[in-house]
Design an enzyme around this catalytic site. Structure first.
Site, PDB file in Angstrom:
ATOM      1  CG  ASP A 184      10.501  -7.415  -7.648  1.00 39.70           C
ATOM      2  OD1 ASP A 184       9.873  -8.547  -7.109  1.00 39.70           O
ATOM      3  OD2 ASP A 184       9.766  -6.595  -7.722  1.00 39.70           O
ATOM      4  CD  GLU A 268       9.904 -11.978  -3.349  1.00 38.26           C
ATOM      5  OE1 GLU A 268       9.279 -11.926  -2.058  1.00 38.26           O
ATOM      6  OE2 GLU A 268       9.698 -11.272  -4.550  1.00 38.26           O
ATOM      7  CG  ASP A 350       8.170  -2.747  -9.280  1.00 36.03           C
ATOM      8  OD1 ASP A 350       7.733  -3.394  -8.499  1.00 36.03           O
ATOM      9  OD2 ASP A 350       7.849  -2.276 -10.343  1.00 36.03           O
TER      10      ASP A 350
END
Length: 370
Positions: A184, A268, A350
Site C-alpha cells: 500500500d 492497488e 496502512d
C-alpha cells in the site's frame, strides 16, 4: 529481450553545434509532419502514413538545404516518434500531439543505425558527427537497435542505446501466499508491506523546496533575455535534476529489493491524475511519484519472471478488517489506528490495507488458503 543503456556524453564545441543542428532539424520535420497529418485529416478525412511522409522529406531539401547537414535517418525517426504519439493518443488518451518548440530546453533525436560503440576508448561514433567521448560505465552484449541522443534542461548530453541481447523473457514463476506481498503506497510512509514493514518517504522535493524557492525568486528578478537570467534558469534546472536523480536512485534500489525477495507483488490501481487535483496534497503526491515506482516494478518483474497483481481502485482495502471481514464505514483519513468492533483486532490503518490488497489479489487468482 530489449534493454536500454543510458550513458553521459561529453561532446566538443563543434560536436555540440552538430547536436543543435540535429535537434533543430528533427524538430522542424516533426512539426511539418504533424501539420501534414492535421491538414490531410481536415481536407480528406484520412490519415497520412509516416511512409508517405518519409518519401516527401527529400522534396523539402530544395527550400531547406540545411536539412542535408544532418543524418537523414534521424529526420525519418521524427515521423516514427509522431506516429507513436498518435498511437498513445488513441489508445491511452494521453493528449493530442503538440507542436515542438525550440524554447524547450529538453531536446532529442534518434539514430536508428550506422553508429558504433567502442568500450576500449569510451567513445561512440554517430553519423555526420563522428566519435564522441562517452562514459561507457556498463558493458552490454547484443544487437544494437535505435540510439537516442538527448540534452537535458541543465545542458548535459546523454545517449540511450537500445540493445537486443537475444534472450527470451523468463516464464512466470509460481507463487503462493507465503511468496507474495501486498503493498500500500502512501505519503507519510512511501510503501507499507503486508508483512508489517514500512518504507520511509525520503521526501526529496520537500527537502529541497526552500532552496528551490530562493532560486525561483532570484530568477524572477533577472531581466528577460539576459545572460544572468539564463544562469539562474540553469541553477533551477540542476536542482530539479538532482531531485529527480535522488528519487530514481531510491526507487531503483527499492524495486530491485522487492522483486528479488518476492515471487508476486500485489498493488492497488490508483488514478494519480485525479488525485493531483487535490491542491493540498498535489505537491506531496508528485514528490512520491507512485507511477514511476509502479513502472519500475512492472518491467523488472518481466525481466525476472515475477508477477504483478492488481486490485481495483474502489476495493475497500482500508475499511475492511483483515481478520474477520468487518466493514468499517466510519473510518476517516485522520484515523491511523482502529479497532474492529466485531473481533476486537487492533489495526494499523496502512498495514491492514496492505494485507487486504494481498488477500484481494490472491483471491482473484484463486490462491487463498494455499
Amino acid at each position: 529481450m530489449l534493454k536500454a543503456y543510458k550513458y553521459r556524453m561529453y561532446p566538443t564545441k563543434q560536436q555540440e553545434e552538430m547536436f543543435s543542428k540535429h535537434f533543430g532539424c528533427v524538430r522542424v520535420i516533426y512539426n511539418w509532419a504533424l501539420e501534414q497529418k492535421i491538414k490531410s485529416y481536415e481536407q480528406d478525412g484520412k490519415a497520412i502514413s509516416r511512409f508517405t511522409l518519409n518519401k516527401t522529406i527529400p522534396t523539402l531539401y530544395k527550400d531547406m538545404e540545411w536539412l542535408k547537414e544532418v543524418n537523414s535517418q534521424s529526420l525519418r525517426g521524427a515521423t516514427l516518434n509522431l506516429d507513436n504519439a498518435f498511437t498513445r493518443f488513441f489508445r491511452e488518451k494521453t493528449g493530442f500531439p503538440k507542436f515542438k518548440s525550440k524554447k524547450n530546453p529538453v531536446q532529442s533525436f534518434s539514430v536508428p543505425q550506422y553508429y558504433k560503440v567502442d568500450f576500449e576508448t569510451n567513445k561512440v561514433k554517430l553519423p555526420k558527427i563522428g566519435w564522441i567521448k562517452t562514459k561507457l560505465h556498463r558493458h552490454f552484449d547484443g544487437n544494437l537497435k535505435t540510439a537516442t541522443v538527448s540534452k537535458t534542461s541543465s545542458g548535459k548530453y546523454f545517449i540511450s542505446i537500445l540493445v537486443d541481447d537475444g534472450k527470451e523473457l523468463p516464464d512466470k514463476q509460481d507463487f503462493d501466499e507465503n511468496s507474495a506481498v501486498g503493498i500500500d503506497v502512501g505519503i507519510k510512509d512511501f510503501a507499507i508491506m503486508s508483512n508489517g514493514e514500512k518504507i520511509d518517504n525520503p521526501r526529496h522535493l520537500n527537502n529541497s523546496v526552500k532552496r528551490l524557492k530562493v532560486l525561483q525568486k532570484r530568477l524572477s528578478r533577472k531581466q528577460r533575455g539576459s545572460k544572468n537570467r539564463d544562469k539562474a534558469k540553469q541553477q533551477i534546472a540542476k536542482l530539479h535534476e538532482k531531485i529527480a536523480n535522488q528519487r530514481n536512485d531510491f526507487q531503483h534500489k527499492l524495486t530491485s529489493r522487492l522483486i528479488s525477495e518476492n515471487q508476486a507483488i500485489a498493488l492497488e490501481t490508483l488514478t494519480v491524475s485525479g488525485m493531483l487535483k487535490n491542491h493540498k496534497l498535489a505537491q506531496s503526491i508528485s514528490d512520491v511519484s507512485w507511477s514511476s515506482f509502479v513502472t519500475k516494478l512492472e518491467y523488472k518483474a518481466e525481466w525476472y519472471g515475477k508477477s504483478i497483481l492488481r486490485i481495483g481502485q474502489f476495493e475497500p482495502s482500508t475499511k475492511i478488517c483483515n481478520v474477520c471481514g468487518y466493514h468499517n464505514n466510519n473510518i476517516t483519513l485522520v484515523e491511523r489506528q482502529w479497532q474492529c468492533p466485531d473481533c476486537g483486532a487492533s489495526h494499523d490503518r496502512d498495514v491492514n490495507a496492505a494485507i487486504n490488497i494481498k488477500k484481494f489479489a490472491l483471491n482473484k487468482q484463486n490462491l487463498i488458503g494455499i
